[in-house]
Design a protein around this motif. Structure first.
Motif, PDB file in Angstrom:
ATOM      1  N   ASN A  45      73.084 -33.558  38.515  1.00 56.87           N
ATOM      2  CA  ASN A  45      72.241 -32.533  39.123  1.00 56.87           C
ATOM      3  C   ASN A  45      70.755 -32.751  38.882  1.00 56.87           C
ATOM      4  OD1 ASN A  45      72.355 -29.695  40.436  1.00 56.87           O
ATOM      5  ND2 ASN A  45      70.950 -29.404  38.700  1.00 56.87           N
ATOM      6  N   ASP A  46      70.401 -33.339  37.738  1.00 56.31           N
ATOM      7  CA  ASP A  46      68.997 -33.536  37.406  1.00 56.31           C
ATOM      8  C   ASP A  46      68.862 -34.840  36.629  1.00 56.31           C
ATOM      9  OD1 ASP A  46      66.291 -32.942  37.303  1.00 56.31           O
ATOM     10  OD2 ASP A  46      66.463 -31.583  35.594  1.00 56.31           O
ATOM     11  N   VAL A  47      67.716 -35.494  36.781  1.00 62.38           N
ATOM     12  CA  VAL A  47      67.502 -36.784  36.130  1.00 62.38           C
ATOM     13  C   VAL A  47      66.067 -36.860  35.639  1.00 62.38           C
ATOM     14  CG1 VAL A  47      66.973 -37.886  38.349  1.00 62.38           C
ATOM     15  CG2 VAL A  47      67.658 -39.304  36.416  1.00 62.38           C
ATOM     16  N   VAL A  48      65.872 -37.487  34.486  1.00 68.79           N
ATOM     17  CA  VAL A  48      64.545 -37.722  33.952  1.00 68.79           C
ATOM     18  C   VAL A  48      64.429 -39.192  33.572  1.00 68.79           C
ATOM     19  CG1 VAL A  48      65.222 -37.061  31.594  1.00 68.79           C
ATOM     20  CG2 VAL A  48      62.833 -36.955  32.261  1.00 68.79           C
ATOM     21  N   ALA A  49      63.289 -39.799  33.879  1.00 69.51           N
ATOM     22  CA  ALA A  49      63.000 -41.182  33.504  1.00 69.51           C
ATOM     23  C   ALA A  49      62.117 -41.165  32.267  1.00 69.51           C
ATOM     24  CB  ALA A  49      62.314 -41.919  34.654  1.00 69.51           C
ATOM     25  N   VAL A  50      62.590 -41.782  31.174  1.00 67.96           N
ATOM     26  CA  VAL A  50      61.877 -41.734  29.900  1.00 67.96           C
ATOM     27  C   VAL A  50      62.273 -42.961  29.082  1.00 67.96           C
ATOM     28  CG1 VAL A  50      63.714 -40.336  28.834  1.00 67.96           C
ATOM     29  CG2 VAL A  50      61.408 -40.281  27.878  1.00 67.96           C
ATOM     30  N   ASP A  51      61.356 -43.453  28.258  1.00 64.71           N
ATOM     31  CA  ASP A  51      61.651 -44.604  27.394  1.00 64.71           C
ATOM     32  C   ASP A  51      62.403 -44.109  26.162  1.00 64.71           C
ATOM     33  OD1 ASP A  51      61.782 -46.983  26.082  1.00 64.71           O
ATOM     34  OD2 ASP A  51      59.630 -47.235  25.810  1.00 64.71           O
ATOM     35  N   LEU A  52      63.703 -43.899  26.327  1.00 65.49           N
ATOM     36  CA  LEU A  52      64.506 -43.276  25.278  1.00 65.49           C
ATOM     37  C   LEU A  52      64.674 -44.172  24.054  1.00 65.49           C
ATOM     38  CD1 LEU A  52      65.993 -40.507  25.063  1.00 65.49           C
ATOM     39  CD2 LEU A  52      68.100 -41.752  25.581  1.00 65.49           C
ATOM     40  N   ASP A  53      64.780 -45.485  24.260  1.00 64.52           N
ATOM     41  CA  ASP A  53      64.969 -46.411  23.146  1.00 64.52           C
ATOM     42  C   ASP A  53      63.666 -47.074  22.702  1.00 64.52           C
ATOM     43  OD1 ASP A  53      64.695 -47.909  25.420  1.00 64.52           O
ATOM     44  OD2 ASP A  53      66.560 -49.037  25.176  1.00 64.52           O
ATOM     45  N   VAL A  54      62.549 -46.628  23.251  1.00 68.84           N
ATOM     46  CA  VAL A  54      61.196 -47.052  22.856  1.00 68.84           C
ATOM     47  C   VAL A  54      61.073 -48.579  22.875  1.00 68.84           C
ATOM     48  CG1 VAL A  54      59.316 -46.598  21.242  1.00 68.84           C
ATOM     49  CG2 VAL A  54      61.237 -45.031  21.334  1.00 68.84           C
ATOM     50  N   ASP A  55      61.507 -49.182  23.996  1.00 68.94           N
ATOM     51  CA  ASP A  55      61.383 -50.636  24.140  1.00 68.94           C
ATOM     52  C   ASP A  55      60.385 -51.016  25.229  1.00 68.94           C
ATOM     53  OD1 ASP A  55      62.798 -49.919  26.385  1.00 68.94           O
ATOM     54  OD2 ASP A  55      64.373 -51.427  26.130  1.00 68.94           O
ATOM     55  N   GLY A  56      59.668 -50.031  25.748  1.00 66.47           N
ATOM     56  CA  GLY A  56      58.614 -50.321  26.711  1.00 66.47           C
ATOM     57  C   GLY A  56      58.974 -50.140  28.162  1.00 66.47           C
ATOM     58  N   LEU A  60      67.077 -43.833  32.136  1.00 65.56           N
ATOM     59  CA  LEU A  60      67.430 -42.667  32.936  1.00 65.56           C
ATOM     60  C   LEU A  60      68.405 -41.782  32.176  1.00 65.56           C
ATOM     61  CD1 LEU A  60      67.996 -44.403  36.393  1.00 65.56           C
ATOM     62  CD2 LEU A  60      65.924 -43.269  35.571  1.00 65.56           C
ATOM     63  N   CYS A  61      68.087 -40.491  32.115  1.00 62.17           N
ATOM     64  CA  CYS A  61      68.969 -39.504  31.495  1.00 62.17           C
ATOM     65  C   CYS A  61      69.357 -38.492  32.566  1.00 62.17           C
ATOM     66  CB  CYS A  61      68.265 -38.816  30.337  1.00 62.17           C
ATOM     67  SG  CYS A  61      67.703 -39.940  29.033  1.00 62.17           S
ATOM     68  N   VAL A  62      70.651 -38.280  32.743  1.00 65.01           N
ATOM     69  CA  VAL A  62      71.165 -37.498  33.863  1.00 65.01           C
ATOM     70  C   VAL A  62      71.983 -36.320  33.344  1.00 65.01           C
ATOM     71  CG1 VAL A  62      72.473 -37.581  36.014  1.00 65.01           C
ATOM     72  CG2 VAL A  62      71.364 -39.660  35.159  1.00 65.01           C
ATOM     73  N   ALA A  63      71.680 -35.120  33.834  1.00 62.78           N
ATOM     74  CA  ALA A  63      72.481 -33.934  33.530  1.00 62.78           C
ATOM     75  C   ALA A  63      73.588 -33.815  34.575  1.00 62.78           C
ATOM     76  CB  ALA A  63      71.611 -32.686  33.532  1.00 62.78           C
ATOM     77  N   ASN A  64      74.837 -33.860  34.117  1.00 61.99           N
ATOM     78  CA  ASN A  64      76.004 -33.812  35.006  1.00 61.99           C
ATOM     79  C   ASN A  64      76.593 -32.404  34.973  1.00 61.99           C
ATOM     80  OD1 ASN A  64      75.953 -36.738  35.505  1.00 61.99           O
ATOM     81  ND2 ASN A  64      76.579 -36.898  33.370  1.00 61.99           N
TER      82      ASN A  64
END
Length: 201
Positions: A45-56, A60-64
């Motif tokens: 339903n919703d997605v955010v693009a973020v450097d979650l593992d801090v590798d540069g 993508l993190c998705v709410a299902n």
């Protein structure tokens, strides 16, 4: 220059990469490369693009919303993504997701609004993009929300719209990613999705 656009289908995340090409004797043109589908959980339903593992690069993190889960797709470094890692959202029908450094350790964490169970979930990042089990806080009918420093103490607090109770709940951050309900304010009829400064809603 290359930028990515994201849209969501019934069970998968679709990534379009938009490439801008220019040459000395040609005007700039936009070409849409081949579509790439990536499996997420049931009912993304919703997605955010973020450097979650801090590798540069951006992951993508998705709410299902149907699966009650969060899918994390790590960026392989070339705009392609790994198979999803799945986490329990901490509630029923996770509809909205925001990434922010909530515990002040330098990597982004996830905040999730669970509309069916009327709750706010916080999944802290343990490092390397590995998420801890969710901490869940009750609300009066979770809907859209924002993360912002509401009490000027340099950490991210949460203001969450309660559509069913016509109110807004404010959760203040203790500085380590823990939250407490500080106040509830009467709003208009059926508050839903507040606009955020970066254009996410």
């Amino acid at each position: 220059m290359t930028s990515s656009r994201y849209c969501i289908s019934q069970t998968s995340l679709v990534v379009f990469t938009l490439t801008l090409l220019s040459a000395a004797n040609l005007s700039s043109q936009q070409l849409l490369e081949a579509r790439k589908d990536y499996r997420a959980g049931d009912g993304p339903n919703d997605v955010v693009a973020v450097d979650l593992d801090v590798d540069g690069d951006l992951d993508l993190c998705v709410a299902n919303i149907s699966a009650g889960s969060v899918s994390v797709l790590f960026n392989n470094g070339y705009g392609t993504f790994s198979p999803p890692a799945s986490y329990f959202s901490g509630g029923e029908a996770p509809a909205f997701i925001i990434a922010a450094d909530l515990d002040g350790d330098g990597d982004p964490d996830l905040a999730i609004s669970n509309v069916a169970s009327k709750s706010l979930s916080i999944l802290l990042n343990n490092g390397g993009g590995i998420l801890a089990s969710p901490a869940t806080y009750n609300t009066d009918g979770a809907s859209g929300f924002v993360v912002a420093d509401l009490d000027s103490d340099s950490d991210g607090d949460v203001a969450l719209a309660n559509m069913n109770s016509d109110s807004v709940s404010v959760f203040l951050n203790d500085g380590e990613g823990g939250f407490a309900l500080a106040a509830r304010f009467v709003a208009g009829d059926g508050p839903g999705l507040p606009w955020q400064s970066e254009g996410k809603y």
